[in-house]
Design an enzyme around this catalytic site. Structure first.
Site, PDB file in Angstrom:
ATOM      1  N   ARG A 111     -14.394   3.922  -3.126  1.00 29.47           N
ATOM      2  CA  ARG A 111     -15.038   3.890  -4.454  1.00 29.47           C
ATOM      3  C   ARG A 111     -15.282   5.340  -4.899  1.00 29.47           C
ATOM      4  O   ARG A 111     -15.625   6.182  -4.063  1.00 29.47           O
ATOM      5  CB  ARG A 111     -16.376   3.119  -4.415  1.00 29.47           C
ATOM      6  CG  ARG A 111     -16.192   1.629  -4.189  1.00 29.47           C
ATOM      7  CD  ARG A 111     -17.490   0.867  -4.395  1.00 29.47           C
ATOM      8  NE  ARG A 111     -17.778   0.667  -5.809  1.00 29.47           N
ATOM      9  CZ  ARG A 111     -18.924   0.151  -6.254  1.00 29.47           C
ATOM     10  NH1 ARG A 111     -19.876  -0.208  -5.403  1.00 29.47           N
ATOM     11  NH2 ARG A 111     -19.128  -0.023  -7.547  1.00 29.47           N
ATOM     12  N   ASP A 124     -26.314   6.709  -8.799  1.00 29.05           N
ATOM     13  CA  ASP A 124     -25.135   6.835  -7.934  1.00 29.05           C
ATOM     14  C   ASP A 124     -24.690   8.277  -7.758  1.00 29.05           C
ATOM     15  O   ASP A 124     -24.088   8.636  -6.754  1.00 29.05           O
ATOM     16  CB  ASP A 124     -23.978   6.002  -8.486  1.00 29.05           C
ATOM     17  CG  ASP A 124     -24.231   4.540  -8.198  1.00 29.05           C
ATOM     18  OD1 ASP A 124     -24.950   3.898  -8.991  1.00 29.05           O
ATOM     19  OD2 ASP A 124     -23.768   4.058  -7.156  1.00 29.05           O
ATOM     20  N   ARG A 145     -22.964  -2.380  -1.011  1.00 26.13           N
ATOM     21  CA  ARG A 145     -22.928  -1.603  -2.254  1.00 26.13           C
ATOM     22  C   ARG A 145     -24.281  -0.948  -2.448  1.00 26.13           C
ATOM     23  O   ARG A 145     -25.232  -1.210  -1.713  1.00 26.13           O
ATOM     24  CB  ARG A 145     -22.490  -2.441  -3.479  1.00 26.13           C
ATOM     25  CG  ARG A 145     -22.797  -3.890  -3.498  1.00 26.13           C
ATOM     26  CD  ARG A 145     -24.216  -4.296  -3.797  1.00 26.13           C
ATOM     27  NE  ARG A 145     -24.828  -3.497  -4.820  1.00 26.13           N
ATOM     28  CZ  ARG A 145     -26.093  -3.180  -4.819  1.00 26.13           C
ATOM     29  NH1 ARG A 145     -26.899  -3.602  -3.859  1.00 26.13           N
ATOM     30  NH2 ARG A 145     -26.613  -2.448  -5.770  1.00 26.13           N
ATOM     31  N   LYS A 148     -25.397   2.247 -12.647  1.00 27.90           N
ATOM     32  CA  LYS A 148     -24.695   1.031 -13.071  1.00 27.90           C
ATOM     33  C   LYS A 148     -24.561   0.933 -14.588  1.00 27.90           C
ATOM     34  O   LYS A 148     -25.493   1.255 -15.329  1.00 27.90           O
ATOM     35  CB  LYS A 148     -25.455  -0.179 -12.528  1.00 27.90           C
ATOM     36  CG  LYS A 148     -24.922  -1.544 -12.888  1.00 27.90           C
ATOM     37  CD  LYS A 148     -23.460  -1.730 -12.555  1.00 27.90           C
ATOM     38  CE  LYS A 148     -23.133  -1.429 -11.112  1.00 27.90           C
ATOM     39  NZ  LYS A 148     -21.663  -1.294 -10.873  1.00 27.90           N
TER      40      LYS A 148
HETATM   41  O1  MRU Z   1     -21.661  -1.161  -8.134  1.00 32.11           O
HETATM   42  P1  MRU Z   1     -22.905  -1.059  -7.297  1.00 32.11           P
HETATM   43  O2  MRU Z   1     -23.572  -2.381  -7.079  1.00 32.11           O
HETATM   44  O3  MRU Z   1     -22.650  -0.316  -6.005  1.00 32.11           O
HETATM   45  O4  MRU Z   1     -23.886  -0.168  -8.155  1.00 32.11           O
HETATM   46  C1  MRU Z   1     -25.135   0.162  -7.612  1.00 32.11           C
HETATM   47  C2  MRU Z   1     -26.022   0.913  -8.520  1.00 32.11           C
HETATM   48  O5  MRU Z   1     -25.660   1.269  -9.604  1.00 32.11           O
HETATM   49  C3  MRU Z   1     -27.372   1.283  -7.981  1.00 32.11           C
HETATM   50  O6  MRU Z   1     -28.308   1.338  -9.004  1.00 32.11           O
HETATM   51  C4  MRU Z   1     -27.300   2.659  -7.316  1.00 32.11           C
HETATM   52  O7  MRU Z   1     -26.256   2.720  -6.383  1.00 32.11           O
HETATM   53  C5  MRU Z   1     -28.562   3.035  -6.669  1.00 32.11           C
HETATM   54  S1  MRU Z   1     -28.852   2.182  -5.166  1.00 32.11           S
HETATM   55  C6  MRU Z   1     -30.269   2.729  -4.452  1.00 32.11           C
END
Ligand code: MRU
Length: 354
Positions: A98, A245, A54, A256
């Site tokens: 996703r 993201d 992730r 997140k």
């Molecule tokens: O649901 P996740 O754990 O994939 O979410 C990850 C995040 O929100 C991170 O902050 C984001 O992907 C940046 S990773 C360098």
């Protein structure tokens, strides 16, 4: 358990075109450090979907290698049309794993493009796909390092900094985005105190960020998400750095769930809120964050996290996995190319291109 991320990358390819993708199963951390092998595209899809791998850049890398794994089933005698048909199948399938992190779609597009015009045998095309996946991984490592260098300049010796979720080595092929900033600052002799938000409901901050930071010798304190405002009020936090993201063309940033609240709290307390992200996380096709698709995940993540039921069966649950922080709350976006500051449509285009 004495394995460091420096010796054990988040994901790696083992072998030549008939090789396989290995990744740390992040759902087991911090209790167990185990790698899983992905020998078919369904296993890669499941690993992305269930957050074994992730974080936006790591999802992109995993998907790129996932394309190679998916193309291994094709016969060496297949013609160009058969190859093209399977490539569409594999990339469209991985794209459903996703919805929010744009690095997934960016990596899949890149993989499709490199073989689109390529004449040659099936073997030559799969070799080209593997080369591209490796390039995406290497570039990601370099991007992380450059983000660290640019971001470290924003922090001062002795500061308290807050981060949310995990934007570290586990989320990338390198040292991370937000955490790379902390590692680079520490390497430059700046003593930081990092506060890691626990990050409900899946606890990436508690399970992953605090694990990474403490292993790297960074002074770290874990707090519940609901404590961030009070800790700011106590004067213990001087800057916030998170990952992203997907960033729209005007700088609005999806990250997140909980990031938006942290950005609002930072504003109220006069604390700069920074986003650290590579250029591959920008989606210039979206004018604003309103257009970013937000993933909704299963109710059980909230009612029955980690196997223990904590809510009645009959209660309604809403579980968006991401939120969008408007550009005006972001003091700067730290990219591998430099800082975007202030953050608006013009400065984003200037740095990223149209
Ligand atoms: O649901 P996740 O754990 O994939 O979410 C990850 C995040 O929100 C991170 O902050 C984001 O992907 C940046 S990773 C360098």
């Amino acid at each position: 358990m004495a394995i460091s991320l420096a010796s054990q990358p988040t994901l790696r390819w083992d072998g030549d075109i008939s090789g396989s993708l290995w990744m740390i199963d992040q759902t087991l951390l911090p209790l167990e450090f185990r790698e899983i092998e992905c020998r078919d595209v369904e296993t890669v899809w499941e690993a992305i979907r269930s957050l074994r791998v992730r974080g936006a850049p790591a999802i992109g890398s995993a998907a790129a290698y996932g394309v190679v794994v998916g193309m291994q089933t094709i016969s060496v005698d297949s013609d160009a049309a058969g190859f093209a048909e399977r490539l569409v199948q594999v990339t469209e399938y991985l794209a459903t794993s996703r919805p929010t992190a744009v690095n997934l779609f960016w990596a899949l597009d890149r993989m499709k493009r490199v073989v689109a015009e390529l004449d040659g045998s099936t073997r030559a095309k799969i070799e080209r796909l593997l080369k591209e996946a490796r390039t995406i991984e290497i570039e990601d490592r370099e991007m992380c390092a450059a983000i660290g260098r640019h971001g470290a300049e924003l922090l001062e010796d002795g500061q308290g900094v807050l981060t949310h979720c995990n934007a570290g080595a586990l989320a990338t092929a390198g040292d991370g985005t937000a955490l790379s900033v902390f590692f680079a600052a520490a390497a430059a002799g700046k003593r930081l105190h990092v506060f890691a938000d626990e990050t409900r409901p899946l606890l990436q901050g508690a399970r992953l960020t605090s694990w990474e930071l403490t292993r790297r010798g960074i002074d770290t304190t874990l707090i519940c998400d609901s404590m961030a405002g009070w800790v700011m009020r106590e004067g213990k936090i001087h800057a916030v750095v998170t990952g992203a993201d997907r960033i729209a063309a005007n700088g609005d940033t999806a990250n997140k769930i909980g990031t938006y609240s942290v950005a609002q709290l930072a504003k109220v307390h006069g604390i700069p809120f920074y986003v650290a992200a590579p250029s591959s996380t920008f989606d210039m096709s979206l004018a604003s964050g309103d257009e970013i698709p937000i993933e909704e995940r299963a109710r059980e993540e909230i009612t029955c996290g980690f196997g223990k039921q904590t809510a009645p069966d009959e209660v309604a649950v809403y579980n968006p996995a991401f939120d969008v922080t408007p550009a005006e709350l972001i003091a700067a976006i730290i990219t591998e190319r430099g800082l975007i500051r202030p953050v608006n449509s013009r400065t984003v285009v200037d740095m990223i291109g149209a």
